[in-house]
Structures are given as C-alpha cells and as structure tokens.
Design a protein around this motif. Structure first.
Motif, PDB file in Angstrom:
ATOM      1  N   LYS A 173     145.802   2.012   4.258  1.00 21.40           N
ATOM      2  CA  LYS A 173     146.311   1.044   5.167  1.00 21.40           C
ATOM      3  C   LYS A 173     146.636   0.101   4.474  1.00 21.40           C
ATOM      4  CE  LYS A 173     146.669  -0.715   9.758  1.00 21.40           C
ATOM      5  NZ  LYS A 173     145.952   0.066  11.058  1.00 21.40           N
ATOM      6  N   SER A 174     146.143  -0.723   4.250  1.00 18.67           N
ATOM      7  CA  SER A 174     146.301  -1.872   2.628  1.00 18.67           C
ATOM      8  C   SER A 174     147.587  -1.246   2.220  1.00 18.67           C
ATOM      9  CB  SER A 174     145.135  -2.136   2.298  1.00 18.67           C
ATOM     10  OG  SER A 174     144.612  -1.769   0.765  1.00 18.67           O
ATOM     11  N   ILE A 175     147.696  -0.844   1.175  1.00 19.90           N
ATOM     12  CA  ILE A 175     149.627  -0.747   0.491  1.00 19.90           C
ATOM     13  C   ILE A 175     150.407  -0.510   1.388  1.00 19.90           C
ATOM     14  CG2 ILE A 175     150.538   1.287  -1.105  1.00 19.90           C
ATOM     15  CD1 ILE A 175     147.811   2.295  -1.524  1.00 19.90           C
ATOM     16  N   GLU A 176     150.156   0.079   2.265  1.00 23.87           N
ATOM     17  CA  GLU A 176     151.232   0.195   2.781  1.00 23.87           C
ATOM     18  C   GLU A 176     151.376  -1.318   4.167  1.00 23.87           C
ATOM     19  OE1 GLU A 176     152.956   2.006   7.524  1.00 23.87           O
ATOM     20  OE2 GLU A 176     150.973   2.767   6.395  1.00 23.87           O
ATOM     21  N   TYR A 178     150.190  -4.819   3.282  1.00 28.96           N
ATOM     22  CA  TYR A 178     150.170  -5.859   1.928  1.00 28.96           C
ATOM     23  C   TYR A 178     151.812  -4.985   1.132  1.00 28.96           C
ATOM     24  CZ  TYR A 178     145.296  -7.198   2.935  1.00 28.96           C
ATOM     25  OH  TYR A 178     144.666  -7.525   2.932  1.00 28.96           O
ATOM     26  N   GLY A 179     152.430  -4.101   1.166  1.00 29.68           N
ATOM     27  CA  GLY A 179     153.584  -3.257   0.803  1.00 29.68           C
ATOM     28  C   GLY A 179     154.802  -3.894   0.988  1.00 29.68           C
ATOM     29  N   SER A 180     154.768  -3.808   1.898  1.00 27.07           N
ATOM     30  CA  SER A 180     156.097  -3.623   3.703  1.00 27.07           C
ATOM     31  C   SER A 180     155.618  -4.759   4.805  1.00 27.07           C
ATOM     32  CB  SER A 180     156.931  -2.276   3.383  1.00 27.07           C
ATOM     33  OG  SER A 180     155.378  -1.588   4.120  1.00 27.07           O
ATOM     34  N   GLY A 181     154.251  -4.852   4.805  1.00 31.57           N
ATOM     35  CA  GLY A 181     154.310  -5.876   6.210  1.00 31.57           C
ATOM     36  C   GLY A 181     154.644  -7.181   6.252  1.00 31.57           C
ATOM     37  N   SER A 182     155.103  -7.633   7.582  1.00 34.55           N
ATOM     38  CA  SER A 182     155.150  -8.714   7.579  1.00 34.55           C
ATOM     39  C   SER A 182     153.935  -9.921   7.490  1.00 34.55           C
ATOM     40  CB  SER A 182     155.806  -9.089   9.547  1.00 34.55           C
ATOM     41  OG  SER A 182     155.051  -8.903   9.965  1.00 34.55           O
ATOM     42  N   PHE A 183     153.991 -11.520   7.487  1.00 31.23           N
ATOM     43  CA  PHE A 183     153.110 -11.393   7.476  1.00 31.23           C
ATOM     44  C   PHE A 183     151.744 -11.881   8.462  1.00 31.23           C
ATOM     45  CE2 PHE A 183     151.014 -15.928   8.620  1.00 31.23           C
ATOM     46  CZ  PHE A 183     150.293 -16.506   7.173  1.00 31.23           C
ATOM     47  N   GLY A 184     152.357 -11.486   9.720  1.00 32.33           N
ATOM     48  CA  GLY A 184     151.582 -11.319  10.899  1.00 32.33           C
ATOM     49  C   GLY A 184     150.902 -10.524  10.818  1.00 32.33           C
ATOM     50  N   GLU A 185     151.744  -8.928  10.452  1.00 26.97           N
ATOM     51  CA  GLU A 185     150.713  -7.454   9.634  1.00 26.97           C
ATOM     52  C   GLU A 185     150.168  -8.094   8.666  1.00 26.97           C
ATOM     53  OE1 GLU A 185     154.518  -4.578  11.029  1.00 26.97           O
ATOM     54  OE2 GLU A 185     154.606  -5.268   8.849  1.00 26.97           O
ATOM     55  N   ILE A 186     150.088  -8.843   8.124  1.00 27.28           N
ATOM     56  CA  ILE A 186     149.344  -8.761   7.446  1.00 27.28           C
ATOM     57  C   ILE A 186     147.193  -9.269   7.517  1.00 27.28           C
ATOM     58  CG2 ILE A 186     148.178 -10.263   4.847  1.00 27.28           C
ATOM     59  CD1 ILE A 186     151.233  -9.221   3.827  1.00 27.28           C
ATOM     60  N   ASP A 188     146.898  -9.984  10.515  1.00 24.26           N
ATOM     61  CA  ASP A 188     145.754  -9.329  11.373  1.00 24.26           C
ATOM     62  C   ASP A 188     145.535  -7.463  11.090  1.00 24.26           C
ATOM     63  OD1 ASP A 188     146.578  -8.321  15.216  1.00 24.26           O
ATOM     64  OD2 ASP A 188     146.831  -6.014  13.288  1.00 24.26           O
ATOM     65  N   PHE A 189     145.637  -7.335  10.187  1.00 25.41           N
ATOM     66  CA  PHE A 189     145.316  -6.308   9.154  1.00 25.41           C
ATOM     67  C   PHE A 189     143.815  -6.885   8.945  1.00 25.41           C
ATOM     68  CE2 PHE A 189     144.261  -4.698   5.068  1.00 25.41           C
ATOM     69  CZ  PHE A 189     144.064  -3.287   5.359  1.00 25.41           C
ATOM     70  N   ARG A 190     144.103  -8.355   7.677  1.00 24.55           N
ATOM     71  CA  ARG A 190     142.908  -8.692   7.559  1.00 24.55           C
ATOM     72  C   ARG A 190     141.321  -9.386   8.456  1.00 24.55           C
ATOM     73  NH1 ARG A 190     145.375 -13.749   4.674  1.00 24.55           N
ATOM     74  NH2 ARG A 190     145.989 -12.646   2.778  1.00 24.55           N
ATOM     75  N   SER A 191     142.260  -9.353   9.720  1.00 18.27           N
ATOM     76  CA  SER A 191     141.006  -9.910  10.980  1.00 18.27           C
ATOM     77  C   SER A 191     140.736  -8.890  11.864  1.00 18.27           C
ATOM     78  CB  SER A 191     142.390 -10.981  12.181  1.00 18.27           C
ATOM     79  OG  SER A 191     142.881 -11.859  10.920  1.00 18.27           O
ATOM     80  N   ASN A 192     140.935  -7.846  12.248  1.00 19.85           N
ATOM     81  CA  ASN A 192     141.105  -6.661  12.829  1.00 19.85           C
ATOM     82  C   ASN A 192     140.582  -5.700  11.924  1.00 19.85           C
ATOM     83  OD1 ASN A 192     141.626  -8.533  15.160  1.00 19.85           O
ATOM     84  ND2 ASN A 192     143.713  -7.978  14.921  1.00 19.85           N
TER      85      ASN A 192
END
Length: 408
Positions: A173-176, A178-186, A188-192
């Motif tokens: 999931k991190s590959i997807e 970090y590689g193509s996510g927006s700032f907000g998506e990254i 959210d991934f880090r936090s949750n």
C-alpha cells in the motif's frame, strides 16, 4: 594553529556526516521506513541488492552516530561558553531542546517520517544529567551502556506468517500511496494506517524507554571528547586521530559479518549494534586526521565546513527536495529509481547544497534556520546570549558551538 581552523574542525566533521546521513536516508525516501528493509517487494536487481548491502556496511548506522557524538560535544562547549559569560546554561539549553522538539514535530508531521530532531530535543533533557561529569566518568558510562545495548542485540526473531502478511500489505500500500498519492492521502496513510509491526503494549513501552540508552554511548563519548578539548588543535593531535581511526576495519568487519549472517541470525544484532558506533568513531578520527593535513584553502574542506555550519538548514532542505522527487505530489519516483542511482542522487544533492552553503555564508554568518534557533535559544533578536554586567566567574574558553541537528 589558527583560531579559524580550530573553530571549524567540528563543523567539517559535521558536514561529512550529513553526506552519509543523506545517503542512508535516501533509502527511506525511496522505499519508506519499513520498505527499505523489504526490498523484495520492489523487484530489486542484483545491482540493487549489492548496493544495498554495501550501504548497510559502510553507511547505515554509522553516520547518524557521528551527529550524535557531535551533539554531546556541543553540549559541553555550549555550557562552557555560557558559563564563561556568567550565564546559566540550563535555561538556554532547555529552550533549545523545546524548540527542537517543536521543529521535529512539524518536520515529521508535514514533511517526512524519518525525522530525528524530535528525538534529539527530547534526549537533551536526559543528557543534562551528565553534562557536568568528568571525562573519565562519561567514558565509563558510555562503555557500560554500549556493552549493555550490544548484549541486548543477541537473539533472533523469526516473523510469523501473520507478521509477514501484515508487512506485505503495508509495504504494498505504501508503494501506491507514496508513489502516486496526493499530499493529503500521504498524510492520512501516515496517521491512520496500522503499523506492520504488532508489539504488545508492554514491549512497546520497553522499546521507548530503552531507545535513549541505545544512542547514549555516542552522546557521552562526544561529551568526553569536548571535556578533553579534542579537535581544537588538529595539527597537534594527528597521532591520536590516526590511532583511533584504526577502529574503521574493526567496525567494517563486524558490520560485514552482520550483513552476511542476515537479520534472522542471533548474532546479527550484536555485530551491527557494536560495529555501527565503532565505525562511526573511526570515521570521525580519520576525517579529523585528513582535516589536520588539509590546506586551509581546500575547496572540499571549506565545503564540508559550510554544510556543517548550516547543517540544520541543509537537513530540512534535503527532506523537502527528496519528498518532491519521490512522492506522488512531486515526480513520483518512489521505489522506481534504484539503490545505486539513489546513492548517486544523494551525492548530487549534497554537492548542490554544499555550493549553496558556501555562497550563503559569504553573505551571512549562519543559516536561516540556525539563526531562528539561536534567537529562540538565547531569547535575543541578535541571536547571541545576553551577557551579565560586572565580573564573571572564570571558566575554560570555548569556541561557540556549531548549529544543526548534531549541535542543536
């Protein structure tokens, strides 16, 4: 020995360490905090695997300890400098630690997950217990803690099928993201996103309590070096530097053995935890000897000094540049560049920062972030400690401590 050269030796060592730290951190920028040790999820080439192992031996775990060493060194120098002016050390250092904690929180939350400033700011309060101790006492405590932490590295922990599955899901999931996510998506991934390492609460608490002790030996060794006035007269200490530089083959041998045995071998932790600091000490003294032999006009040495004087600014700049290169809101090269190519990119970024630092310091006395930190530390718009009027108690003269992650 000129005053100029005496005051810049530690800056040059700090500048060197920042180059190695960038190369090590490049793996995290490219593959993530957990992905860097799970390269098989990125379909690595043979060159990637070889390059990764080389970085593990020569770079990872041996350049951040140099910053750690210099942090302890600068604590002692800062205390002596303030004491000589008749000022209280604790207040200034406490303010600086709080500022580092705040800066680290901002850095880790909004820019990059691999922040170290938060840890440095926090451990500074722990190190206040040692700052007045004699050099011999600091060395004894450093050796004892190094032995204890090394001993804790013994043993192996085979991941369970559930652990392996959790890690695979997280890295995939991190590959997807970090590689193509927006700032907000990254964000959210880090936090949750659930962490791939599932530790019991009691074990997590133990890890948190032990973490400062794992780094403490290098802090204490740096403090002891400052107490003994190391690196203030490089040309007079060349023999000492060369003798301690012999730790390099020892550290390399231990780390090579650790890499060859693999992470699941029971002796891997001991070899890596002991080899990393020993190699770091060897690097420090080898570079100090090269510095002592160097010409004052050497552009390479002056570049290392400039980066070291602006190490906090450069450290944060590295983060900003690299997240835009690898994350989805930038070029989106996460996991795509390759280990060797990433190392070469790190060298290129460092070279640009070195040129920028040289040009900046031709006009200004310090980096912009260092300037702000000094204003907050000394509670003075001039960025200098306010001296008291009247006679001040005698204290050993000391060069002003450098600024940056290692000195701050």
């Amino acid at each position: 020995m000129s005053t100029h050269k005496r005051s810049t030796a530690v800056d040059a060592i700090r500048g060197l360490s920042l180059a190695g730290i960038l190369m090590a951190n490049m793996l995290i920028f490219q593959y993530g905090m957990f992905g860097k040790d799970e390269l098989h999820f990125f379909q690595p080439s043979a060159l990637d695997t070889i390059s990764h192992n080389i970085l593990k031996v020569f770079v990872e775990g041996s350049f951040m300890p140099i910053f750690t060493f210099l942090f302890g060194y600068s604590m002692v120098m800062m205390r002596e400098s303030l004491t000589a002016k008749g000022l209280k050390y604790g207040r200034s250092f406490s303010r600086r630690s709080v500022l580092l904690i705040g800066l680290g929180l901002l850095h880790s939350t909004f820019i990059w997950e691999g922040d170290i400033l938060l840890f440095y700011g926090g451990i500074g309060f722990f190190l206040l217990l040692f700052v007045k101790r004699k050099a011999r006492t600091l060395l004894i405590w450093g050796i004892i803690l190094l032995a204890l932490m090394t001993a804790l590295g013994y043993g192996s922990m085979e991941p369970t099928p559930e652990d392996a599955s959790r890690m695979e899901a997280y890295v995939t999931k991190s590959i997807e993201v970090y590689g193509s996510g927006s700032f907000g998506e990254i964000m959210d991934f880090r936090s949750n996103e659930e962490m791939p390492i599932n530790l019991p609460d009691w074990l997590m608490l133990l890890v948190v309590l032990i973490a400062p002790l794992m780094s403490a030996p290098m802090f204490l060794f740096g403090m002891a070096a400052a107490k003994r006035r190391r690196f203030l007269h490089p040309s007079m200490e060349i023999r000492l530097y060369i003798r301690w530089a012999l730790l390099i083959p020892v550290g390399l041998a231990l780390k090579t053995a650790g890499v060859m045995l693999g992470t699941t071998h029971e002796w891997n932790g001991i070899f890596m935890m002991l080899g990393g600091p020993l190699l770091a000490l060897g690097y420090i003294y080898l570079f100090a000897s090269l510095y002592a032999f160097s010409s004052r006009q050497s552009v390479v040495i002056r570049a290392f000094e400039a980066v070291g004087r602006m190490s906090l600014t450069n450290y944060l700049t590295q983060s900003v540049v690299c997240v835009f290169i690898f994350y989805g809101f930038g070029l989106g090269l996460f996991g795509k560049l390759g280990v060797l190519q990433g190392a070469l990119l790190a060298i290129g970024i460092y070279a640009v920062l070195a040129v920028g630092s040289l040009l900046w310091l031709k006009r200004f006395r310090s980096g912009p972030v260092e300037r702000l930190l000094r204003i907050g530390t000394y509670w003075s718009w001039s960025g200098r400690p306010k001296t008291k009027t009247g006679p001040v108690p005698a204290a050993p003269a000391a060069d002003a401590p450098g600024e940056g992650p290692a000195a701050t």
